[in-house]
Enzyme design. Sequence first.
Site, PDB file in Angstrom:
ATOM      1  N   TYR A  32       0.841  -1.314  -0.061  1.00  0.00           N
ATOM      2  CA  TYR A  32      -0.207  -0.123   0.200  1.00  0.00           C
ATOM      3  C   TYR A  32       0.959   1.278  -0.119  1.00  0.00           C
ATOM      4  O   TYR A  32       2.154   1.190   0.269  1.00  0.00           O
ATOM      5  CB  TYR A  32      -0.993   0.045   1.140  1.00  0.00           C
ATOM      6  CG  TYR A  32      -0.329   0.305   2.516  1.00  0.00           C
ATOM      7  CD1 TYR A  32       0.402  -0.472   2.984  1.00  0.00           C
ATOM      8  CD2 TYR A  32      -0.736   1.363   3.135  1.00  0.00           C
ATOM      9  CE1 TYR A  32       1.021  -0.133   4.207  1.00  0.00           C
ATOM     10  CE2 TYR A  32       0.036   1.839   4.449  1.00  0.00           C
ATOM     11  CZ  TYR A  32       0.580   0.906   5.009  1.00  0.00           C
ATOM     12  OH  TYR A  32       1.309   1.347   6.251  1.00  0.00           O
ATOM     13  N   LYS A 143       6.261  -1.557   2.077  1.00  0.00           N
ATOM     14  CA  LYS A 143       5.341  -1.042   2.588  1.00  0.00           C
ATOM     15  C   LYS A 143       4.068  -2.156   2.450  1.00  0.00           C
ATOM     16  O   LYS A 143       3.051  -1.997   1.438  1.00  0.00           O
ATOM     17  CB  LYS A 143       4.715   0.143   1.970  1.00  0.00           C
ATOM     18  CG  LYS A 143       4.097   1.341   2.893  1.00  0.00           C
ATOM     19  CD  LYS A 143       4.100   2.548   2.514  1.00  0.00           C
ATOM     20  CE  LYS A 143       2.980   3.452   3.357  1.00  0.00           C
ATOM     21  NZ  LYS A 143       3.122   3.409   4.951  1.00  0.00           N
ATOM     22  N   GLU A 175      12.512   2.737  14.094  1.00  0.00           N
ATOM     23  CA  GLU A 175      11.450   3.608  13.630  1.00  0.00           C
ATOM     24  C   GLU A 175      10.082   3.632  14.639  1.00  0.00           C
ATOM     25  O   GLU A 175      10.100   2.819  15.472  1.00  0.00           O
ATOM     26  CB  GLU A 175      10.923   3.557  12.283  1.00  0.00           C
ATOM     27  CG  GLU A 175      10.257   2.170  11.927  1.00  0.00           C
ATOM     28  CD  GLU A 175       9.771   1.991  10.467  1.00  0.00           C
ATOM     29  OE1 GLU A 175       9.656   3.010   9.452  1.00  0.00           O
ATOM     30  OE2 GLU A 175       9.867   0.757   9.948  1.00  0.00           O
ATOM     31  N   LEU A 199      11.084   1.508   7.119  1.00  0.00           N
ATOM     32  CA  LEU A 199      10.521   2.166   6.182  1.00  0.00           C
ATOM     33  C   LEU A 199      11.149   3.293   5.568  1.00  0.00           C
ATOM     34  O   LEU A 199      11.278   4.140   6.330  1.00  0.00           O
ATOM     35  CB  LEU A 199       8.942   2.130   6.227  1.00  0.00           C
ATOM     36  CG  LEU A 199       8.158   2.622   5.146  1.00  0.00           C
ATOM     37  CD1 LEU A 199       7.879   1.301   4.286  1.00  0.00           C
ATOM     38  CD2 LEU A 199       6.990   3.383   5.197  1.00  0.00           C
TER      39      LEU A 199
HETATM   40  N1  PDD Z   1       2.559   5.027   7.791  1.00  0.00           N
HETATM   41  N2  PDD Z   1       7.204   3.876   9.135  1.00  0.00           N
HETATM   42  C1  PDD Z   1       6.098   3.243   8.966  1.00  0.00           C
HETATM   43  C2  PDD Z   1       6.326   1.881   9.583  1.00  0.00           C
HETATM   44  C3  PDD Z   1       5.064   3.693   8.480  1.00  0.00           C
HETATM   45  O1  PDD Z   1       3.770   2.976   8.592  1.00  0.00           O
HETATM   46  C4  PDD Z   1       4.869   5.103   7.946  1.00  0.00           C
HETATM   47  C5  PDD Z   1       3.795   5.666   7.335  1.00  0.00           C
HETATM   48  C6  PDD Z   1       6.312   5.863   7.895  1.00  0.00           C
HETATM   49  C7  PDD Z   1       6.292   7.114   7.346  1.00  0.00           C
HETATM   50  O2  PDD Z   1       6.301   7.078   6.191  1.00  0.00           O
HETATM   51  P1  PDD Z   1       5.757   8.462   4.998  1.00  0.00           P
HETATM   52  O3  PDD Z   1       6.575   9.494   5.506  1.00  0.00           O
HETATM   53  O4  PDD Z   1       6.192   7.729   3.834  1.00  0.00           O
HETATM   54  O5  PDD Z   1       4.359   8.252   5.434  1.00  0.00           O
HETATM   55  C8  PDD Z   1       7.390   5.073   8.703  1.00  0.00           C
HETATM   56  C9  PDD Z   1       1.430   5.382   6.989  1.00  0.00           C
HETATM   57  C10 PDD Z   1       1.156   7.021   7.033  1.00  0.00           C
HETATM   58  C11 PDD Z   1       0.286   4.616   7.409  1.00  0.00           C
HETATM   59  O6  PDD Z   1       0.410   3.289   7.538  1.00  0.00           O
HETATM   60  O7  PDD Z   1      -0.862   4.739   7.482  1.00  0.00           O
END
Ligand code: PDD
Length: 279
Positions: A32, A143, A175, A199
């Site tokens: 996703y 992801k 993270e 991620l």
């Molecule tokens: N999640 N690390 C993890 C495990 C995440 O699920 C996310 C984002 C991030 C931040 O990535 P980005 O800056 O590209 O949004 C880091 C999204 C927002 C979610 O699962 O809803």
Amino acid sequence: MTTVYLNGEFKPLSTASINVLDRGFTFGDGVYEVIPIFNRKIFCFDEHMQRLENSLEAIFMDNPYSSIQWRSIFEELIETIEESEQSIYLQITRGVTERDHDITIAKNPTIFVMPRPVEKKNFSVGINAITHEDIRWQYCDIKAITLLPSVLLRYKANQQGAKEAILIRDGYITEGAASNVFICKNGEVFTPLKDKHVLPGITRDLVVEILANNNITHLETVISEKELLNADEVWITSSTWEIVPVTQLNNLPVGTGETGALWKKVDDLYQEFKSVYCL
Ligand code: PDD
């Protein structure tokens, strides 16, 4: 009424449904993206498309659409939304097959795209976070929709009055459950290196770029749990939350316990970048 895109059709969310044998449902077999929309503009489109490509490749799937096709789907959905700030949730699963682990039998992916309202954030006063062992798998750079560990970690954080869990693997930060982490010490900013336990956050990379462009001393490096707990400032970043100061960790104040000056500076720079990008 929310309009969504499902396998080639735009339709009301209430009528969008998939087969129970979808491999997303039976195996969590899919990937996703969450892409922010500001001022009705798609923020960091190319970066999200590249990460999607990487995630698909890592699970041996082809991208069903070109970037041009993805953009036109997003733009059609953006026309249907009322609020100018939203996010786009995009999910691709390996599609409907009998329940068999063999991926070669899957021929038609399920493609789902939905606009979502952004959580009304009032994070500028800071949030509480907990630390927790990183209980996830070895492919956190994908992801993947398989998010049970993250869901449980967020639940544990919420149970303790916190909004995020910052994860520790072998004594070092990886993270957050759904965010990347930055710490500040003596005016310098640090964030964990990208590897298979992190991620590659689009917001993280943008913050690193902003730090570099503004001559703010920063380093992508390993960060121990002890360094986290002794930091002057801690931030978490994500597409939907942006840059959020963590002012309490495990119920203890981070630094002064107030939002920090560096956070304010970098958040201002980020907001400025965003408003120019999404003019
Ligand atoms: N999640 N690390 C993890 C495990 C995440 O699920 C996310 C984002 C991030 C931040 O990535 P980005 O800056 O590209 O949004 C880091 C999204 C927002 C979610 O699962 O809803």
